[in-house]
Design a protein around this motif. Structure first.
Motif, short mmCIF file in Angstrom:
data_model
loop_
_atom_site.label_atom_id
_atom_site.label_comp_id
_atom_site.label_asym_id
_atom_site.label_seq_id
_atom_site.Cartn_x
_atom_site.Cartn_y
_atom_site.Cartn_z
N ALA A 1 32.69 35.09 30.79
CA ALA A 1 33.29 35.64 32.00
C ALA A 1 32.75 34.90 33.22
O ALA A 1 31.55 34.77 33.40
CB ALA A 1 32.99 37.13 32.11
N PRO B 1 39.64 35.31 42.38
CA PRO B 1 40.77 35.47 41.46
C PRO B 1 41.77 34.33 41.63
O PRO B 1 41.86 33.71 42.69
CB PRO B 1 41.37 36.82 41.85
CG PRO B 1 40.83 37.15 43.19
CD PRO B 1 39.58 36.37 43.38
N HIS C 1 44.49 36.83 38.33
CA HIS C 1 43.75 36.69 37.08
C HIS C 1 42.31 36.32 37.37
O HIS C 1 42.02 35.66 38.38
CB HIS C 1 44.35 35.58 36.21
CG HIS C 1 45.79 35.76 35.91
ND1 HIS C 1 46.24 36.42 34.80
CD2 HIS C 1 46.90 35.34 36.58
CE1 HIS C 1 47.57 36.40 34.79
NE2 HIS C 1 47.99 35.76 35.86
N ARG C 2 41.43 36.69 36.45
CA ARG C 2 40.06 36.20 36.52
C ARG C 2 40.07 34.75 36.05
O ARG C 2 41.00 34.29 35.39
CB ARG C 2 39.15 37.03 35.60
CG ARG C 2 39.00 38.44 36.07
CD ARG C 2 38.06 39.26 35.24
NE ARG C 2 37.66 38.64 33.98
CZ ARG C 2 36.91 39.22 33.07
NH1 ARG C 2 36.46 40.41 33.28
NH2 ARG C 2 36.60 38.62 31.96
N CYS D 1 40.59 34.23 32.25
CA CYS D 1 41.73 34.89 31.62
C CYS D 1 42.39 33.96 30.62
O CYS D 1 42.70 32.81 30.93
CB CYS D 1 42.74 35.31 32.69
SG CYS D 1 44.18 36.17 31.98
N CYS E 1 43.18 40.91 32.03
CA CYS E 1 41.94 40.92 32.81
C CYS E 1 41.44 42.33 33.03
O CYS E 1 40.24 42.61 32.97
CB CYS E 1 42.15 40.22 34.16
SG CYS E 1 42.49 38.46 34.01
N GLN F 1 39.80 43.53 29.90
CA GLN F 1 38.51 42.90 29.65
C GLN F 1 37.43 43.49 30.53
O GLN F 1 36.28 43.59 30.13
CB GLN F 1 38.59 41.39 29.87
CG GLN F 1 39.35 40.68 28.78
CD GLN F 1 39.45 39.18 29.06
OE1 GLN F 1 39.17 38.72 30.15
NE2 GLN F 1 39.90 38.44 28.07
N THR F 2 37.78 43.87 31.74
CA THR F 2 36.77 44.43 32.65
C THR F 2 36.59 45.92 32.43
O THR F 2 35.67 46.51 32.97
CB THR F 2 37.17 44.19 34.13
OG1 THR F 2 38.44 44.77 34.37
CG2 THR F 2 37.18 42.71 34.45
#
Length: 147
Positions: free
Chosen positions: A94, A99, A109-110, A113, A141, A144-145
């Protein structure tokens, strides 16, 4: 599509050993057969049978087993090489940071991603567009977070 054949340097040593065993076994079987065919009585054929034909047959069987093992080893090595080429070794860690978005996109998106992987035109998303609700979070994203 071009067929790729293995080069001599690619062949596993077990394959060469198997080929040598097959060739040696075939020679012994031929010598035993030639010796036995010249003898009329069974008791004079037994030495050829015991010293040439039976060991030759055993070498042929051992050579066939070694060839099968060598081919499967070579195939396994090639499959592993292809797997390494097709599957990334580890997921990207990560990456904190600004972003990103794709021009004309509606999601931010991160940096890590998976949907951005291979998207060369990803650009940093500006903060006012995110704050004003113009860009929504990417579902991947957000998952995932844990949001």
């Amino acid at each position: 599509m071009r067929t790729v054949r293995p080069r001599a340097s690619d062949l596993h040593p077990v394959l060469w050993t198997g080929l040598a065993a097959l060739a040696g076994g075939a020679v012994l079987c031929v010598v035993g057969w030639c010796g036995m065919s010249g003898e009329r009585h069974a008791e004079r054929q037994l030495p050829y049978l015991a010293s040439c034909t039976v060991p030759g047959s055993a070498l042929i069987i051992a050579g066939a087993i070694l060839l099968t093992y060598g081919r499967s080893t070579l195939t396994s090595a090639r499959v592993a090489e292809l797997y390494e080429l097709l599957v990334p070794p580890e997921p990207r860690p990560a990456a904190p940071g600004r972003p990103l978005t794709v021009p004309g996109g509606t999601l931010w998106h991160r940096a890590d991603c998976p949907l951005l992987e291979g998207a060369p035109r990803a650009v940093p998303a500006d903060g006012p567009a995110i704050a004003a609700g113009g860009l929504g979070p990417c579902p991947v994203c957000a998952q995932q977070t844990g949001a």
